[in-house]
Motif scaffolding. Sequence first.
Motif, PDB file in Angstrom:
ATOM      1  N   THR A 524      65.908 -28.890  70.570  1.00 44.54           N
ATOM      2  CA  THR A 524      66.949 -29.703  69.926  1.00 44.54           C
ATOM      3  C   THR A 524      67.301 -29.130  68.557  1.00 44.54           C
ATOM      4  O   THR A 524      68.481 -29.061  68.177  1.00 44.54           O
ATOM      5  CB  THR A 524      66.475 -31.157  69.781  1.00 44.54           C
ATOM      6  N   TYR A 525      66.281 -28.718  67.795  1.00 47.68           N
ATOM      7  CA  TYR A 525      66.529 -28.112  66.485  1.00 47.68           C
ATOM      8  C   TYR A 525      67.360 -26.838  66.620  1.00 47.68           C
ATOM      9  O   TYR A 525      68.349 -26.640  65.886  1.00 47.68           O
ATOM     10  CB  TYR A 525      65.204 -27.813  65.787  1.00 47.68           C
ATOM     11  N   LEU A 526      66.980 -25.970  67.550  1.00 44.46           N
ATOM     12  CA  LEU A 526      67.707 -24.716  67.726  1.00 44.46           C
ATOM     13  C   LEU A 526      69.144 -24.968  68.180  1.00 44.46           C
ATOM     14  O   LEU A 526      70.068 -24.246  67.781  1.00 44.46           O
ATOM     15  CB  LEU A 526      66.991 -23.831  68.748  1.00 44.46           C
ATOM     16  N   ASP A 527      69.347 -25.986  68.974  1.00 45.28           N
ATOM     17  CA  ASP A 527      70.670 -26.241  69.531  1.00 45.28           C
ATOM     18  C   ASP A 527      71.573 -26.993  68.574  1.00 45.28           C
ATOM     19  O   ASP A 527      72.773 -26.698  68.469  1.00 45.28           O
ATOM     20  CB  ASP A 527      70.531 -27.029  70.838  1.00 45.28           C
ATOM     21  N   GLU A 528      71.043 -27.949  67.830  1.00 48.74           N
ATOM     22  CA  GLU A 528      71.881 -28.852  67.056  1.00 48.74           C
ATOM     23  C   GLU A 528      71.871 -28.598  65.556  1.00 48.74           C
ATOM     24  O   GLU A 528      72.828 -28.954  64.864  1.00 48.74           O
ATOM     25  CB  GLU A 528      71.461 -30.307  67.316  1.00 48.74           C
ATOM     26  N   ASN A 562      67.778 -27.873  79.871  1.00 51.04           N
ATOM     27  CA  ASN A 562      67.929 -29.058  79.032  1.00 51.04           C
ATOM     28  C   ASN A 562      69.362 -29.264  78.545  1.00 51.04           C
ATOM     29  O   ASN A 562      69.601 -30.112  77.684  1.00 51.04           O
ATOM     30  CB  ASN A 562      66.995 -28.953  77.817  1.00 51.04           C
ATOM     31  N   LYS A 563      70.288 -28.442  79.086  1.00 52.69           N
ATOM     32  CA  LYS A 563      71.709 -28.565  78.749  1.00 52.69           C
ATOM     33  C   LYS A 563      71.965 -28.379  77.259  1.00 52.69           C
ATOM     34  O   LYS A 563      72.784 -29.091  76.654  1.00 52.69           O
ATOM     35  CB  LYS A 563      72.262 -29.912  79.221  1.00 52.69           C
ATOM     36  N   ASN A 564      71.242 -27.422  76.643  1.00 47.94           N
ATOM     37  CA  ASN A 564      71.508 -27.050  75.248  1.00 47.94           C
ATOM     38  C   ASN A 564      72.606 -25.988  75.254  1.00 47.94           C
ATOM     39  O   ASN A 564      72.340 -24.787  75.130  1.00 47.94           O
ATOM     40  CB  ASN A 564      70.239 -26.526  74.569  1.00 47.94           C
ATOM     41  N   ASP A 565      73.839 -26.437  75.391  1.00 48.28           N
ATOM     42  CA  ASP A 565      74.953 -25.524  75.628  1.00 48.28           C
ATOM     43  C   ASP A 565      75.167 -24.551  74.477  1.00 48.28           C
ATOM     44  O   ASP A 565      75.425 -23.368  74.694  1.00 48.28           O
ATOM     45  CB  ASP A 565      76.233 -26.327  75.875  1.00 48.28           C
TER      46      ASP A 565
END
Length: 595
Positions: A524-528, A562-565
């Motif tokens: 989540t951190y890397l993606d958002e 995890n759908k981290n687009d």
Amino acid sequence: MESPEYMDTPEYDRNPSPPPEIAEHPELLRAESIGNTAFSKHWLFTTLIKLIEEVDRENEEESNLAVDVDEELQNELCKLWDMSMNSDVAKFLNEFKAVDILTGIIEKSKAPRVIEISVGILGNMACEQAICKEMSENHKFINLVILLMETRDAPTLVETARLIYTSLSNTGTRGPWISAIQRSEEVLDHLKFIFSSSTNCDLLKNTAELVDTLLDLEPDLCVSWATIDFIHSLIEATEQIGSNHSEALEVYLHIFQSFSTTEPGVEALVGHTDRLEMKIIKYLNIVCEYEIVGLDGKEAPLSSALSVLNILFTSQPVEKLGHLYKDEKIMRILLKILEPLYPMLQRYMKAEQTNSNEPVNEKEDSHVTSSDQSDAGKETDSSNNADNIKDTEEKDKNGTRGTESEEYKELKVLYEILSAFLLDYCNIAFMDKPNIKPEDLPEDSDPSADSTPVDIQNDNNSQAAAHSSQDSSKEGNSNITEDSQEKESDSETQELKNSNKNENSDTETSEEKKPCIDNVPILTYLDEVCSRWRINNFGLCLKESDAGCRLYDRLYGLAEKNKNDRLCRILTDISEGRVVNRADSGKERGDENVS
């Protein structure tokens, strides 16, 4: 109206002339001065005589209690202490046997203040190489100074540690001091007492610098001093110093790193994992407090901190590492340090290639030297890099010479340690079976697949051999030779077969193995939150080694699952060579609000 007295006062427009005999014979004036200074020889002799007389009066009294000297004499001694910092004064003192005089005063005096000043003067004199050499040839003097380590007077200990440290810093005088310290059976106990009991930060800093120098000069001490009690006392000292005194704390970090180079040292450090881990992470948080991390002067301390933290990290079982993965803090720290480090190394590497007249390979230029090369390869690269650095210094091109070459070396060391830590950390965060290292996987395996990696037995890997029984119970795929089966008892063999059968059955019926560590916070951190620039550096760092490439593919698989687009898009761009500069890092599709 002005008074008559004022009106009759003569007026002078210059200083009075010197006496005629001085004007005719100026050497008389210089004869009273010490060297080219204005310090008086007569005053110096008078002060030393007063000191000797004072000590003699002390010894006439039968009391063994500590005494104090006259305040006026203390002030004069402090002036002499300050004067001894001057090279001419130090040489003059040595010429008139001040070392012997002060040694005798230290042996006889009962006044802690007098002893402190005497040791301080000797410490200033030791800064002169010739005087320091004479001191090191006097075994009685060395033994006396080492004996002072048992005193409980903190100011005296501060100056004693400084005197020994100064002597050890001189390449021509350190030998006798190291030998005397190794022969002493009490030095280690005195050091432990100081570290665990003192509240004087100057003393803790000076003593730490002394220990740090000793461990660097005599590696055997990293073994003989690697005890649980000594590490405990060092940690107590860091608690007293606090994290705000970063310079002093950084000395202790290097001491811990020195101990981590030996097996007994690692065992002693691991015995204090919780406290050490907390202290190091707190230090890293302070260094990485601001969004942009400044590496200037922090290369070596960060190398020490990350090296020790990685030792603690890899020495623990996976089930005890959950607290390091519960959020993105560790990953954020690592990527924030990598952010300025990676491009700095690229600039130095470009300068090396330019100065050595080698063509710059744009593809290779985007990568730093792989951290998982063989030992032979590392030695070759180190030799080549050393030659390149030498050429760089001689040619003086692109500003990379002298101190900058030293900075380059420190940056390379920091990068090797940081990249190794990243691999170890991501190995657990992104692998279904974190106890298996990426390099232990078969070359043709697909790390991004959802199936559990298979443990491949490697006779040349000592660590895999050490954990073979644990891996076989978890994976059920390790091959047990017929010779080893014959040595096992029938009951143990049957239990092992039953266990393997159950494990295989569970694997076949389970469509997917859940990771042992919850990696959702990191993903989540890397993606958002994490900027594209940091992810670029992170991805390029991983892609420099085969093990890192497998982790890179695994990260992409997890992000896709995890759908981290956004993360998937950035990783795809890195794989296809679309690496943006920092100035453009916020201009990608849909990333305008990402910092």
